[in-house]
Motif scaffolding. Structure first.
Motif, PDB file in Angstrom:
ATOM      1  N   UNK A 213       0.827  -1.209  -0.009  1.00 60.74           N
ATOM      2  CA  UNK A 213      -0.093   0.023   0.031  1.00 60.74           C
ATOM      3  C   UNK A 213       0.642   1.360  -0.117  1.00 60.74           C
ATOM      4  N   UNK A 214       2.166   1.077  -0.399  1.00 60.90           N
ATOM      5  CA  UNK A 214       3.132   2.117  -0.232  1.00 60.90           C
ATOM      6  C   UNK A 214       2.696   3.490  -1.144  1.00 60.90           C
ATOM      7  N   UNK A 215       2.218   3.074  -2.130  1.00 60.04           N
ATOM      8  CA  UNK A 215       1.821   4.271  -3.322  1.00 60.04           C
ATOM      9  C   UNK A 215       0.628   5.031  -2.768  1.00 60.04           C
ATOM     10  N   UNK A 216      -0.132   4.482  -1.956  1.00 58.09           N
ATOM     11  CA  UNK A 216      -1.355   5.176  -1.380  1.00 58.09           C
ATOM     12  C   UNK A 216      -0.862   6.004  -0.134  1.00 58.09           C
TER      13      UNK A 216
ATOM     14  N   UNK B  80       5.996   2.056 -12.516  1.00 55.99           N
ATOM     15  CA  UNK B  80       7.405   2.611 -12.976  1.00 55.99           C
ATOM     16  C   UNK B  80       7.747   3.890 -12.694  1.00 55.99           C
ATOM     17  N   UNK B  81       6.476   4.578 -12.311  1.00 49.18           N
ATOM     18  CA  UNK B  81       6.623   6.197 -12.066  1.00 49.18           C
ATOM     19  C   UNK B  81       7.433   6.429 -10.843  1.00 49.18           C
ATOM     20  N   UNK B  82       7.613   5.357  -9.978  1.00 49.50           N
ATOM     21  CA  UNK B  82       8.604   5.395  -8.794  1.00 49.50           C
ATOM     22  C   UNK B  82       9.816   5.951  -9.208  1.00 49.50           C
ATOM     23  N   UNK B  83      10.458   5.433 -10.329  1.00 51.36           N
ATOM     24  CA  UNK B  83      11.679   6.138 -10.953  1.00 51.36           C
ATOM     25  C   UNK B  83      11.801   7.386 -10.842  1.00 51.36           C
ATOM     26  N   UNK B  84      10.510   8.181 -11.192  1.00 50.29           N
ATOM     27  CA  UNK B  84      10.306   9.732 -11.230  1.00 50.29           C
ATOM     28  C   UNK B  84      10.289  10.244  -9.784  1.00 50.29           C
ATOM     29  N   UNK B  85       9.626   9.506  -9.002  1.00 48.85           N
ATOM     30  CA  UNK B  85       9.241  10.300  -7.896  1.00 48.85           C
ATOM     31  C   UNK B  85      10.405  10.148  -6.709  1.00 48.85           C
ATOM     32  N   UNK B  86      11.097   8.796  -6.702  1.00 49.85           N
ATOM     33  CA  UNK B  86      12.068   8.892  -5.594  1.00 49.85           C
ATOM     34  C   UNK B  86      13.282  10.005  -6.025  1.00 49.85           C
ATOM     35  N   UNK B  87      13.815  10.097  -7.114  1.00 51.33           N
ATOM     36  CA  UNK B  87      14.733  11.209  -7.069  1.00 51.33           C
ATOM     37  C   UNK B  87      14.374  12.646  -6.241  1.00 51.33           C
TER      38      UNK B  87
ATOM     39  N   UNK C 171       9.317   9.605   4.632  1.00 51.71           N
ATOM     40  CA  UNK C 171       8.155   8.792   4.625  1.00 51.71           C
ATOM     41  C   UNK C 171       7.899   8.203   3.273  1.00 51.71           C
ATOM     42  N   UNK C 172       7.884   9.119   2.384  1.00 53.78           N
ATOM     43  CA  UNK C 172       7.433   9.057   1.081  1.00 53.78           C
ATOM     44  C   UNK C 172       8.656   8.067   0.482  1.00 53.78           C
ATOM     45  N   UNK C 173       9.861   8.463   0.724  1.00 53.48           N
ATOM     46  CA  UNK C 173      11.008   7.398   0.136  1.00 53.48           C
ATOM     47  C   UNK C 173      11.000   6.206   0.631  1.00 53.48           C
ATOM     48  N   UNK C 174      10.494   5.886   1.932  1.00 53.91           N
ATOM     49  CA  UNK C 174      10.441   4.567   2.735  1.00 53.91           C
ATOM     50  C   UNK C 174       9.338   3.802   2.073  1.00 53.91           C
ATOM     51  N   UNK C 175       8.210   4.489   1.830  1.00 57.18           N
ATOM     52  CA  UNK C 175       7.198   3.655   1.384  1.00 57.18           C
ATOM     53  C   UNK C 175       7.192   3.416  -0.193  1.00 57.18           C
ATOM     54  N   UNK C 176       7.968   4.423  -0.588  1.00 63.44           N
ATOM     55  CA  UNK C 176       8.017   3.943  -2.328  1.00 63.44           C
ATOM     56  C   UNK C 176       9.347   2.688  -2.444  1.00 63.44           C
ATOM     57  N   UNK C 177      10.180   2.865  -1.714  1.00 59.50           N
ATOM     58  CA  UNK C 177      11.195   1.949  -1.747  1.00 59.50           C
ATOM     59  C   UNK C 177      10.417   0.213  -1.447  1.00 59.50           C
ATOM     60  N   UNK C 178       9.724   0.425  -0.336  1.00 58.94           N
ATOM     61  CA  UNK C 178       8.980  -0.838   0.053  1.00 58.94           C
ATOM     62  C   UNK C 178       8.048  -1.202  -1.279  1.00 58.94           C
ATOM     63  N   UNK C 179       7.405  -0.297  -1.762  1.00 58.11           N
ATOM     64  CA  UNK C 179       6.506  -0.298  -2.959  1.00 58.11           C
ATOM     65  C   UNK C 179       7.030  -1.050  -3.905  1.00 58.11           C
ATOM     66  N   UNK C 180       8.384  -0.416  -4.434  1.00 56.58           N
ATOM     67  CA  UNK C 180       9.036  -0.729  -5.431  1.00 56.58           C
ATOM     68  C   UNK C 180       9.704  -2.172  -5.324  1.00 56.58           C
TER      69      UNK C 180
END
Lengths: 148, 217
Positions: free
Chosen positions: A14-17, A69-76, A132-141
């Motif tokens: 649920x990391x994206x949410x 795959x949008x994670x690659x744009x958001x994490x940076x 928080x966003x980074x951790x969630x998106x890393x786990x989501x990825x």
């Protein structure tokens, strides 16, 4: 993925949410500060907003399109935001001398509108949000890579 | 509507609704226009600080005559003083940002000399009103303007020019600056209302702070 506990995997699913909620909350609260309480943002706060606000659209559209795959744009963006808010926090805590601050006129970046418990300033809240966003998106990825 | 869209809508409603609810609950309960910490009055308002008015609310400005933001604030400070007729006392303390404003110290000296000649507030107002005329002039040009303004106010322009040139009021100004530094003044203009730093910006922020101070009475 074996190394992740069930809790972390659940967060990952649920990391994206969660990340979208954090970005939305951060944007709403920052607008509340500036437009309701009339706490004018300093230069660094504006840079932070530039990094935070687009995340609502990028993550939101990504979720609606059922992509990951949008994670690659958001994490940076979120990593830069985390570094920027860390720098801003250090400036407000006095760890980095004031003279280094890029503000020349307007609201100085050292102005503390909020200072709870001696450390919880607005830039620190931003730092926590980006972290928080980074951790969630890393786990989501990780979760998406596992199921892909 | 897809499942994802429903979830995002639900989150949006909860977040925005929660914040609006929080705002409604908190609105009027606390004063967010000023800092919660009251500063040391002895440092903020020692004896002899320029003041105007007799109101119970103390409005202190740390200002720099060459600062554009102070110049922009001047009209609404004046309007506030007029609107809150008799309720506010305005105090002025010098905080010239000499590293970015080369004429600020000369202007502060000119105003202090005008004070000795009995026309501080008139000179203070004149310097702000004419700020655009002298900010970009070289030092001597700005000082000549200060002398001209002083003559216009009916005081000795030569004395004002000499004070601006020789910085003869530097001690008074340095005292203001030191007090400002002790209070952690980090910008101009910085306002205090009844000993609390005004953190909300602009005319509305200042009015909110004064209204909150009047309500507390």
């Amino acid at each position: 993925m074996k190394s992740l506990t069930p809790v972390l995997r659940a967060v990952g699913r649920h990391g994206h949410y969660i990340a979208w909620t954090i970005a939305l909350l951060a944007a709403a609260i920052s607008l509340y500060f500036s437009d309701v309480l009339h706490w004018a943002p300093c230069v660094l706060c504006w840079y932070t907003r530039i990094l935070m606000y687009p995340l609502i659209a990028i993550i939101g559209v990504g979720i609606l399109r059922r992509e990951w795959q949008w994670v690659y744009y958001v994490i940076p963006l979120a990593i830069i935001g985390q570094l920027l808010t860390l720098y801003h926090s250090l400036l407000q805590w006095g760890v980095i001398p004031e003279a280094v601050a890029p503000c020349v006129s307007g609201v100085p970046c050292t102005t503390k509108y909020l200072d709870l418990f001696g450390f919880m300033t607005i830039p620190f809240l931003g730092f926590v949000a980006f972290a928080g966003i980074n951790v969630c998106l890393y786990l989501y990825w990780k979760e998406m890579k596992r199921v892909a | 509507m897809s499942r994802e869209a429903k979830i995002l809508t639900a989150i949006l409603v909860v977040v925005v609704g929660g914040l609006v609810g929080l705002f409604v609950v908190m609105n009027g309960g606390t004063d967010s226009s000023t800092s919660s910490d009251k500063v040391d009055t002895k440092v903020l308002l020692p004896e002899g600080v320029h003041n105007e008015g007799t109101g119970s609310v103390q409005l202190v400005e740390f200002g720099d005559y060459q600062c554009p933001a102070c110049g922009n604030a001047y009209p609404y400070v004046k309007k506030i003083m007029s609107d809150y007729n008799g309720k506010v006392t305005l105090y002025f303390r010098n905080f010239p940002l000499t590293n970015v404003h080369p004429n600020a110290m000369a202007a502060a000296n000119a105003a202090e000399e005008a004070s000795d000649l009995g026309k501080f507030w008139e000179m203070n107002n004149k310097l702000y009103e004419t700020q655009k005329e002298w900010v970009d002039l070289p030092g001597d040009g700005a000082i000549a303007k200060f002398a001209e303004y002083a003559n216009g106010l009916g005081i000795d322009g030569q004395k004002v020019a000499d004070a601006a040139k020789n910085q003869s009021k530097k001690d008074v100004i340095t005292k203001d600056q030191n007090d400002g530094n002790e209070l952690q003044v980090d910008a101009t203009p910085t306002f205090y209302v009844n000993g609390r730093k005004v953190i909300a910006t602009g005319e509305k922020g200042l009015r909110d702070a004064i209204d909150a101070a009047l309500k507390k009475k």
